[in-house]
Design a protein around this motif. Sequence first.
Motif, mmCIF file in Angstrom:
data_model
loop_
_atom_site.group_PDB
_atom_site.id
_atom_site.type_symbol
_atom_site.label_atom_id
_atom_site.label_comp_id
_atom_site.label_asym_id
_atom_site.label_seq_id
_atom_site.Cartn_x
_atom_site.Cartn_y
_atom_site.Cartn_z
ATOM 1 N N PRO A 198 0.832 -1.087 0.203
ATOM 2 C CA PRO A 198 0.007 0.093 0.013
ATOM 3 C C PRO A 198 0.992 1.225 0.138
ATOM 4 C CG PRO A 198 -0.819 -1.634 1.679
ATOM 5 C CD PRO A 198 0.500 -2.132 1.064
ATOM 6 N N HIS A 199 0.367 2.274 -0.477
ATOM 7 C CA HIS A 199 0.979 3.670 -0.570
ATOM 8 C C HIS A 199 0.243 4.495 0.263
ATOM 9 C CE1 HIS A 199 3.978 3.069 -3.937
ATOM 10 N NE2 HIS A 199 2.911 1.919 -4.147
ATOM 11 N N ASN A 200 0.824 5.333 1.081
ATOM 12 C CA ASN A 200 0.319 6.266 2.166
ATOM 13 C C ASN A 200 0.582 7.632 1.473
ATOM 14 O OD1 ASN A 200 -0.967 4.420 3.864
ATOM 15 N ND2 ASN A 200 1.220 3.851 4.789
ATOM 16 N N PHE A 201 -0.668 8.251 1.248
ATOM 17 C CA PHE A 201 -0.209 9.463 0.691
ATOM 18 C C PHE A 201 -1.514 10.366 1.306
ATOM 19 C CE2 PHE A 201 1.313 7.583 -3.379
ATOM 20 C CZ PHE A 201 2.583 7.692 -2.932
ATOM 21 N N SER A 202 -1.206 11.533 1.761
ATOM 22 C CA SER A 202 -1.892 12.815 2.338
ATOM 23 C C SER A 202 -3.152 11.967 3.254
ATOM 24 C CB SER A 202 -2.824 13.200 1.108
ATOM 25 O OG SER A 202 -3.626 14.252 1.683
ATOM 26 N N HIS A 203 -2.412 11.020 4.199
ATOM 27 C CA HIS A 203 -3.168 10.794 5.418
ATOM 28 C C HIS A 203 -4.281 9.630 4.815
ATOM 29 C CE1 HIS A 203 -1.265 13.573 7.765
ATOM 30 N NE2 HIS A 203 -1.925 14.757 7.045
ATOM 31 N N LYS A 204 -4.033 9.037 3.556
ATOM 32 C CA LYS A 204 -4.871 8.182 3.013
ATOM 33 C C LYS A 204 -3.957 7.043 2.751
ATOM 34 C CE LYS A 204 -8.779 10.405 3.382
ATOM 35 N NZ LYS A 204 -10.012 10.460 4.268
ATOM 36 N N THR A 205 -4.658 5.662 2.672
ATOM 37 C CA THR A 205 -3.882 4.673 2.271
ATOM 38 C C THR A 205 -4.445 4.091 0.805
ATOM 39 O OG1 THR A 205 -3.709 3.885 4.471
ATOM 40 C CG2 THR A 205 -3.382 2.396 2.972
#
Length: 643
Positions: A198-205
């Motif tokens: 998974p990639h975590n960007f802008s507090h979203k997964t």
Amino acid sequence: MASHPLPPPKVVELLKSNKINKVKLFDANPYILEALYGSNIGVTVGIPNNLLRILYSSKKAANRWVHNNVNRYISYGGSNAGIEYVAVGDEPFLKSYGEQFHPFTIGAAVNIQAALKIVNLDRKVKIVVPCSFDNFESGSNLSSEVHFRPDLNKTMIELLTFLNKHGSPFFVTISPFITLQTKNMSLDFSLFKETARPHNFSHKTYKNSFDLSYDTVVTVLSKVGFPDIDIVVAKIGWPTDGAANATSNLAEIFMKGLLTHLHSNLGTPLRPRHPPLETYIFSLFDEDQRSIDSGNFERHWGLFTFDGQAKYHVDLGHGSESLVDAQNVEYLTSRWCVVNNNKDLSNASANALEACSNADCTALSPGGSCFNSSWPSNISYAFNSYYQEHNQSPKSCDFGGLGLITTVDPSTDRCSFNDTTLGFLESLLVSKDVESATEVRSTLTQLLRSESLSVIRSIAAKTVHQKLLILDFFVRAFAILGDVQSCLALRYEALQLRELKSATASCEWLQVSSVEWLNFVADAVHSGFHSVAEKACENALSCIGSGNNDVLKPATDTSSQILNAISEITRLKNCAMASVASGSVQVQAVEYLKRKTTGQQKSDPLYKEERCLASTSFRNGIKKQNIRKLYERQSLLQINEEN
């Protein structure tokens, strides 16, 4: 953009067989629109980028475009089928285009919207502008930091304001395959695999590339004040050849993952339970003439091969896991062109390069299905691609004597040699025993001339629209065959028909602009049809005099442009008149008398007898030629006289 496309009725049959109920076209081809009409298939019809300037400059041109390409094919029944969207431009803000379409795109959309309103279709048909993913820009991979490109920000806000005002969605291309090539993404992440990190960007997964790309769009739209506008994924797919990771197996995995994700209605982290309004899979067929500026894989996006055979199987959401192939497709006899190993092959590579410059050899590129083919098998592949592209013409397998036509399939387990040239003309080729491309063209030209006269005589009772469609078909056919004379003759008849019928109030949309006449005049003069060019010049000048030059003028037009047009028309007219005069029978007769009186003629009796016979033959030939032309013209003008 395919050298051998399936006939439109066959394509519609394929769509229905696979229960595909929406399709996006990149232009307004009348033959395709005719085939789709009444099919219960929703259509997005496209406007090519090269028309944006004229549709921006002229409301009359926009009205005419809507009448010709929307109003005629709209469904007024209770179903949702028919034309649903007009796509203004084909990703006109693509970075590689620079700013050449920026000034015209939104203005063209406004004029098309106004034209739809005139015919009460503005609520039924929505205007959209397809946008590429490279309209967005970021200094990092974080979706929260992306924004519109600085050169586009003002234009995109103007576009979104227009779309929001008229209830139209935002059309955008998402391409996990291209993202895989350019960003630091794993293959598993692009293919919706559960094993992907998974990639975590802008507090979203994010668990897949699609969701990340989609939320990138959502983020940018929210930043400029449009957080809730509907989004349509205008293009998404996975190629099957021409690059690393471009295979049918991976395409099937991607497509199954995408469709499962969309059908789940889970949405994305920023838009939970709110998936795209619609998603268009790119594309239906492979296109062997598509531009490969972005990569050799660009010709291999199709769910189906060019002849309608499924490359892999996937459930499009209707309960069937198998795609249905096109049925009853006609092919030429299975033949291939390969290297003749009994010849000196020292120049074979140069011939192969020449072949690939005029045919599709993208499978030979790095990562392609035939990349690992050994020499001279790769040379044979190039020869065969050219041979099939040119309809298996024997001369197209010459290559300086290095080519050899065979009925033995040279394909290997990994590399398939195409032998499926569509055989629409097979019966003609066989019955005429044609042996060369020149003979093919000559035979087809004779057949088409005969058939065109027969058809044109029989369409007197048809509507103006039907007559123009028939004339347009023959114009295109003669142009393909290189029969300039017939092509120009029918173009002139079509323009004359439009001019005649535009006099009535209900057919004002048929009016021929001075620019159209001017373009025809230039072609006629260039091709030596000076008498017709002279008459067309008079029509062009008449258009300017009557004010029917709307297409000529941009929004900031001044009288100088009209004066320039008049000057150009006058120049062409003088050229045509001079050419007509210099080639006339009267001038030749004067020259003959002049030579006779100055003693330039020979005095030998035998010569005089031959000269007399030649003179008689010349006069008879001119007479017969004029009678033939008069007969053909009367046949063509029957369209005007009987309607």
